[in-house]
Motif scaffolding. Sequence first.
Motif, short mmCIF file in Angstrom:
data_model
loop_
_atom_site.label_atom_id
_atom_site.label_comp_id
_atom_site.label_asym_id
_atom_site.label_seq_id
_atom_site.Cartn_x
_atom_site.Cartn_y
_atom_site.Cartn_z
N GLU A 159 35.64 11.95 16.35
CA GLU A 159 35.17 13.10 17.11
C GLU A 159 33.87 13.61 16.48
O GLU A 159 33.78 13.76 15.26
CB GLU A 159 36.21 14.22 17.10
N HIS A 160 32.88 13.88 17.32
CA HIS A 160 31.60 14.39 16.84
C HIS A 160 31.27 15.66 17.61
O HIS A 160 31.23 15.66 18.84
CB HIS A 160 30.48 13.37 17.05
N LEU A 208 23.35 7.99 21.35
CA LEU A 208 24.72 7.63 21.02
C LEU A 208 24.81 6.47 20.05
O LEU A 208 25.82 6.31 19.34
CB LEU A 208 25.49 7.31 22.31
N ARG A 209 23.77 5.66 19.96
CA ARG A 209 23.78 4.54 19.01
C ARG A 209 23.79 5.04 17.57
O ARG A 209 24.27 4.33 16.67
CB ARG A 209 22.56 3.65 19.25
N GLU A 210 23.28 6.25 17.35
CA GLU A 210 23.21 6.78 15.99
C GLU A 210 24.57 7.20 15.45
O GLU A 210 24.72 7.40 14.25
CB GLU A 210 22.24 7.97 15.96
N ILE A 211 25.57 7.36 16.32
CA ILE A 211 26.90 7.75 15.87
C ILE A 211 27.94 6.68 16.23
O ILE A 211 29.13 6.97 16.37
CB ILE A 211 27.31 9.12 16.46
N GLY A 212 27.47 5.44 16.39
CA GLY A 212 28.38 4.35 16.69
C GLY A 212 28.98 4.43 18.07
O GLY A 212 30.14 4.02 18.29
N GLY A 213 28.23 4.95 19.01
CA GLY A 213 28.71 5.13 20.38
C GLY A 213 28.85 3.84 21.14
O GLY A 213 28.53 2.75 20.64
N THR A 240 34.38 8.88 20.35
CA THR A 240 34.11 7.46 20.48
C THR A 240 34.66 6.71 19.28
O THR A 240 34.57 7.20 18.14
CB THR A 240 32.58 7.19 20.62
N LEU A 298 28.19 18.28 17.91
CA LEU A 298 26.77 18.31 17.55
C LEU A 298 26.11 19.50 18.23
O LEU A 298 26.34 19.76 19.41
CB LEU A 298 26.09 17.01 18.00
N THR A 307 36.41 6.70 25.38
CA THR A 307 35.19 7.45 25.05
C THR A 307 35.06 8.67 25.96
O THR A 307 35.30 8.58 27.17
CB THR A 307 33.95 6.55 25.22
N ILE A 351 21.40 13.57 21.90
CA ILE A 351 21.76 12.63 20.84
C ILE A 351 21.65 11.21 21.39
O ILE A 351 22.01 10.95 22.55
CB ILE A 351 23.20 12.89 20.32
#
Length: 436
Positions: free
Chosen positions: A72-73, A117-122, A68, A75, A51, A115
């Motif tokens: 790749e994100h 991180l839970r919202e993008i599967g972190g 993660t 934002l 990560t 952000i």
Amino acid sequence: MLPSFAIAARHRPITLVATEGFPLLAPFGAVEGALEGDQPAELALQAADGTRLAVRLEDDRTSLLVRTGGAEHALRSRRHGRLAKPATRLGLTLTGSHLAVLSLEDDAWVARGRIDLREIGGPDTRDPGWLAGLRPEASGVSEVRAGSFGQLGLRDIRLVSHADGAPYRIGSEVLFTATSAGPGFFDTAHTSVWALSPAGEITWRSDLFFERPDRPGVHGDHATHLVRDGDGWLVATSTWSDFPARRSERVPGALGVTLAESAEDLTRGQHVLPTRRLELPSDGPSVGMWDPHLVRTPGGWLVGYVSARRFFDFHPLLAAGPSLDHLALQGAATDRRATEGTTLLRVGEDWRVLASDGRDNRRAVRGRYPVFDTSMTEIGTLTAPYPSNIPWPTVVPPDPDVPGDEWRLVTFDGRRSGGRLAGYGTHGDVVVMREA
């Protein structure tokens, strides 16, 4: 028997990096560096599992770059991501599950992107194993600092006390706990310990983090009372660290009070404390409880706290019992709907309960500090300026060993920092008052 108070000093100790060094004990870290001309700059936290949490500044635009789970994100905030003024430093913060990018503009840190991180599967940022493998990286910057996150503001100020209610003093200083605000809502904050000097100056001393009895990980719970009990410490705190900003996600009963015990010196350094639930009696249906304050009298324990009928309709209560595991309700100020900061204070031979009537109460009990007896019957008010938000009435009695020492009151206000994106949770200033 209590004096009137007047404001003597205000403080706003904004710090991204409180103490330098890794590994982190809790998901509260920061990296910052000085910008060098117009070249791109990047700061990151790299984890052992691959990560990578990064922030970037290029062409006056900030962005978050998260790698993660093999994805790749990239934002960017359309509304807040562009610098309003030339920046001198770039900052990355990890506070709970939130990653944020900040820029230092005109000597003020401004959040430019954030952000959950839970919202993008972190990753599970509260996992101690994951935290142990986290390391900072930086490019395109100088004067890099990296370590534990500090604060954008302080609120929920509570005196550190002995079990009998007397202030805990180190030399001429008294200590207090505070909520160190992060760049967002309540789930970006954590508990810190500070010293207040006779001159009214404040100094950071320690950070406290918590393990929950009902879920894994390290949490930044806050609104805390630190109590010296014999040779050890009791720590009562409110489980705010995963309280959601979205109304639809708030679960009745999830917000409560925990209790920790420790023989370590909690007034220095950083500590992670295991806790158990402190069961508090309710005066009726309750969706949550917070703001604990503990005192042991010859007859047993007194515990002040707050209960909410719903979010947010809340009022102060007092419980008593022979032990903290056997408490019964003594009284509740049920005519309030926005009163918190329940604080026990010995005045002469009697115990009094102080609180703070927020401005969302009915007109007759709005913007003031009520004083109750132990049946929670109002018997007066504290005469002192009432800053914005719901400032707690944290009264410091005179030191009996210092001739001529005066009463003081230390509280906070609702002034935000960090810009519009950071929002409500960043309050406030520390407000120090003296006898008028």
